[in-house]
Scaffold this active site. Structure first.
Site, PDB file in Angstrom:
ATOM      1  N   TYR A  33       0.829  -1.203   0.000  1.00  0.00           N
ATOM      2  CA  TYR A  33       0.000   0.000   0.000  1.00  0.00           C
ATOM      3  C   TYR A  33       0.859   1.246   0.000  1.00  0.00           C
ATOM      4  CZ  TYR A  33       0.953   0.944   4.974  1.00  0.00           C
ATOM      5  OH  TYR A  33       1.570   1.250   6.167  1.00  0.00           O
ATOM      6  N   ARG A  52       8.131   4.149  -4.748  1.00  0.00           N
ATOM      7  CA  ARG A  52       8.254   3.151  -3.676  1.00  0.00           C
ATOM      8  C   ARG A  52       7.253   2.017  -3.894  1.00  0.00           C
ATOM      9  NH1 ARG A  52       7.734   5.206   2.367  1.00  0.00           N
ATOM     10  NH2 ARG A  52       5.556   5.327   1.752  1.00  0.00           N
ATOM     11  N   ARG A 100      -7.792 -20.328  -2.025  1.00  0.00           N
ATOM     12  CA  ARG A 100      -6.728 -20.215  -1.033  1.00  0.00           C
ATOM     13  C   ARG A 100      -5.652 -21.276  -1.235  1.00  0.00           C
ATOM     14  NH1 ARG A 100      -4.917 -21.791   3.932  1.00  0.00           N
ATOM     15  NH2 ARG A 100      -3.988 -20.130   5.200  1.00  0.00           N
ATOM     16  N   HIS A 102      -1.070 -21.226  -0.681  1.00  0.00           N
ATOM     17  CA  HIS A 102       0.048 -20.338  -0.358  1.00  0.00           C
ATOM     18  C   HIS A 102       0.823 -19.909  -1.599  1.00  0.00           C
ATOM     19  CE1 HIS A 102      -1.015 -21.659   3.623  1.00  0.00           C
ATOM     20  NE2 HIS A 102      -0.134 -20.834   4.157  1.00  0.00           N
ATOM     21  N   LYS A 149       6.547  -1.966   1.787  1.00  0.00           N
ATOM     22  CA  LYS A 149       5.368  -1.397   2.477  1.00  0.00           C
ATOM     23  C   LYS A 149       4.182  -2.344   2.310  1.00  0.00           C
ATOM     24  CE  LYS A 149       3.294   3.151   3.276  1.00  0.00           C
ATOM     25  NZ  LYS A 149       3.482   3.139   4.725  1.00  0.00           N
ATOM     26  N   GLU A 182      12.240   2.579  14.041  1.00  0.00           N
ATOM     27  CA  GLU A 182      11.239   3.533  13.540  1.00  0.00           C
ATOM     28  C   GLU A 182       9.977   3.364  14.367  1.00  0.00           C
ATOM     29  OE1 GLU A 182       9.837   2.648   9.544  1.00  0.00           O
ATOM     30  OE2 GLU A 182       9.991   0.495   9.906  1.00  0.00           O
ATOM     31  N   LEU A 207      11.342   1.388   6.994  1.00  0.00           N
ATOM     32  CA  LEU A 207      10.772   1.809   5.717  1.00  0.00           C
ATOM     33  C   LEU A 207      11.451   3.123   5.322  1.00  0.00           C
ATOM     34  CD1 LEU A 207       8.388   1.217   3.675  1.00  0.00           C
ATOM     35  CD2 LEU A 207       7.159   2.993   4.929  1.00  0.00           C
TER      36      LEU A 207
HETATM   37  N1  PDD Z   1       2.941   5.009   7.346  1.00  0.00           N
HETATM   38  N2  PDD Z   1       7.613   3.751   8.831  1.00  0.00           N
HETATM   39  C1  PDD Z   1       6.462   3.046   8.816  1.00  0.00           C
HETATM   40  C2  PDD Z   1       6.434   1.703   9.470  1.00  0.00           C
HETATM   41  C3  PDD Z   1       5.322   3.573   8.201  1.00  0.00           C
HETATM   42  O1  PDD Z   1       4.181   2.854   8.182  1.00  0.00           O
HETATM   43  C4  PDD Z   1       5.373   4.866   7.613  1.00  0.00           C
HETATM   44  C5  PDD Z   1       4.179   5.482   6.930  1.00  0.00           C
HETATM   45  C6  PDD Z   1       6.594   5.577   7.660  1.00  0.00           C
HETATM   46  C7  PDD Z   1       6.748   6.931   7.033  1.00  0.00           C
HETATM   47  O2  PDD Z   1       6.732   6.851   5.634  1.00  0.00           O
HETATM   48  P1  PDD Z   1       6.190   8.053   4.731  1.00  0.00           P
HETATM   49  O3  PDD Z   1       6.975   9.263   5.113  1.00  0.00           O
HETATM   50  O4  PDD Z   1       6.474   7.635   3.350  1.00  0.00           O
HETATM   51  O5  PDD Z   1       4.718   8.227   5.022  1.00  0.00           O
HETATM   52  C8  PDD Z   1       7.687   4.977   8.267  1.00  0.00           C
HETATM   53  C9  PDD Z   1       1.725   5.439   6.683  1.00  0.00           C
HETATM   54  C10 PDD Z   1       1.497   6.900   6.761  1.00  0.00           C
HETATM   55  C11 PDD Z   1       0.560   4.612   7.227  1.00  0.00           C
HETATM   56  O6  PDD Z   1       0.756   3.423   7.401  1.00  0.00           O
HETATM   57  O7  PDD Z   1      -0.524   5.146   7.431  1.00  0.00           O
END
Ligand code: PDD
Length: 287
Positions: A33, A52, A100, A102, A149, A182, A207
């Site tokens: 996403y 990304r 379903r 894997h 992501k 993070e 990320l």
């Molecule tokens: N999250 N680290 C993680 C684990 C994240 O889920 C996010 C963003 C970031 C920051 O990334 P960016 O600057 O590209 O938004 C870092 C989004 C906003 C969410 O899951 O809602």
């Protein structure tokens, strides 16, 4: 006005929007996403987010659901149809719908695409920036590929809930050496006593935030130095400032970690300066 979602080729009322029960995102978290901020009717850093997305899809061998230029048009259309001036646009691509199993489905199964947009009040975010947030730390318990992501966010969900239960707003994942990785949905930064802005390198363990990358440019413009290196919780506790960044928060000061005040216990000037100049530097695509 009723909300509109885009689901696999159709704009549908949000309230009745649905995906199939055998969507692999639902059964296996087999999907990725992106979240882009919408500010003043512009989609922020769309190119960076779609770059990304391209990487996330590639790492998981999921095909683009449609051509990139078509996806860009639909993102803007969803923002327009929902009349969003400030808020976010969310897009999710899963490996598609299949019985379903894997292993990946065959080439006839198309990736599934959902796009939604949500309105938000910028004053709420500005208020949060003016107040600052409290953070707790939690042990890292995620898989090694957090650079992708994916929609597999259960550890992040549990960490954020743990923060909420503790009266805090964010949780920082910390590795076994005490290094901050993070937040549950944000990147983590500090400003050391000698004024260096420090955030962990993005080679592994985090990320690579799009907001983070844009803020490197903002810092350069403001003549501020950013160092990409790991920092420990202890170093963060001694820092002049700490803050978090994401597409939904821009930059927000952290005023306490595990109940201990950071700096003077108020939002810091560096985070505020970075936040203040962010939209001068970020890429803006009209919706
Ligand atoms: N999250 N680290 C993680 C684990 C994240 O889920 C996010 C963003 C970031 C920051 O990334 P960016 O600057 O590209 O938004 C870092 C989004 C906003 C969410 O899951 O809602």
């Amino acid at each position: 006005m009723s909300r509109i979602a885009y689901v696999n080729g159709r704009y549908v009322p949000h309230a009745s929007a649905a995906v199939h029960i055998e969507d692999r995102g639902y059964q296996f978290a087999d999907g990725v996403y992106e979240v882009c901020e919408v500010k003043g009717g512009f989609i922020i850093d769309m190119r960076g987010h779609l770059n990304r997305l391209d990487r996330s899809l590639g790492e998981l061998s999921i095909l683009w659901p449609l051509h990139r230029s078509a996806l860009e048009r639909i993102l803007a259309e969803v923002v327009r149809r929902n009349r969003i001036r400030n808020g976010l646009v969310y897009l999710q691509v899963t490996r598609g719908v299949a019985r379903r199993d894997h292993v990946f489905p065959g080439p006839n199964v198309r990736p599934a695409l959902v796009i939604t947009a949500t309105r938000s009040d910028p004053q709420v975010s500005d208020q949060m920036a003016a107040t600052g947030i409290d953070v707790i730390t939690v042990p890292e318990n995620r898989w090694e590929r957090v650079d992708i992501k994916t929609v597999g966010l259960l550890p992040n969900v549990l960490a954020r809930q743990q923060a909420k239960d503790a009266g805090a707003q964010e949780a920082w994942f910390v590795d076994k050496d005490g290094i901050v990785l993070e937040g549950s949905a944000t990147n983590a930064w500090i400003v050391t006593q000698d004024g260096a802005i420090v955030t962990r390198d993005a080679e592994r363990g985090i990320l690579r935030g799009i907001t983070r990358t844009t803020l490197f440019e903002v810092a350069k413009k403001l003549g501020l130095k950013v160092v990409e290196r790991g920092f420990t919780v202890d170093e963060a506790l001694m820092a002049r400032e700490a803050f978090v960044t994401s597409a939904t928060k821009t930059a927000i000061s952290v005023i306490s970690i595990n109940g201990s005040s950071i700096g003077n216990g108020h939002p810091g000037s560096v985070a505020s300066a970075l936040r203040g100049s962010f939209f001068d530097v970020a890429e803006k695509t009209p919706a």
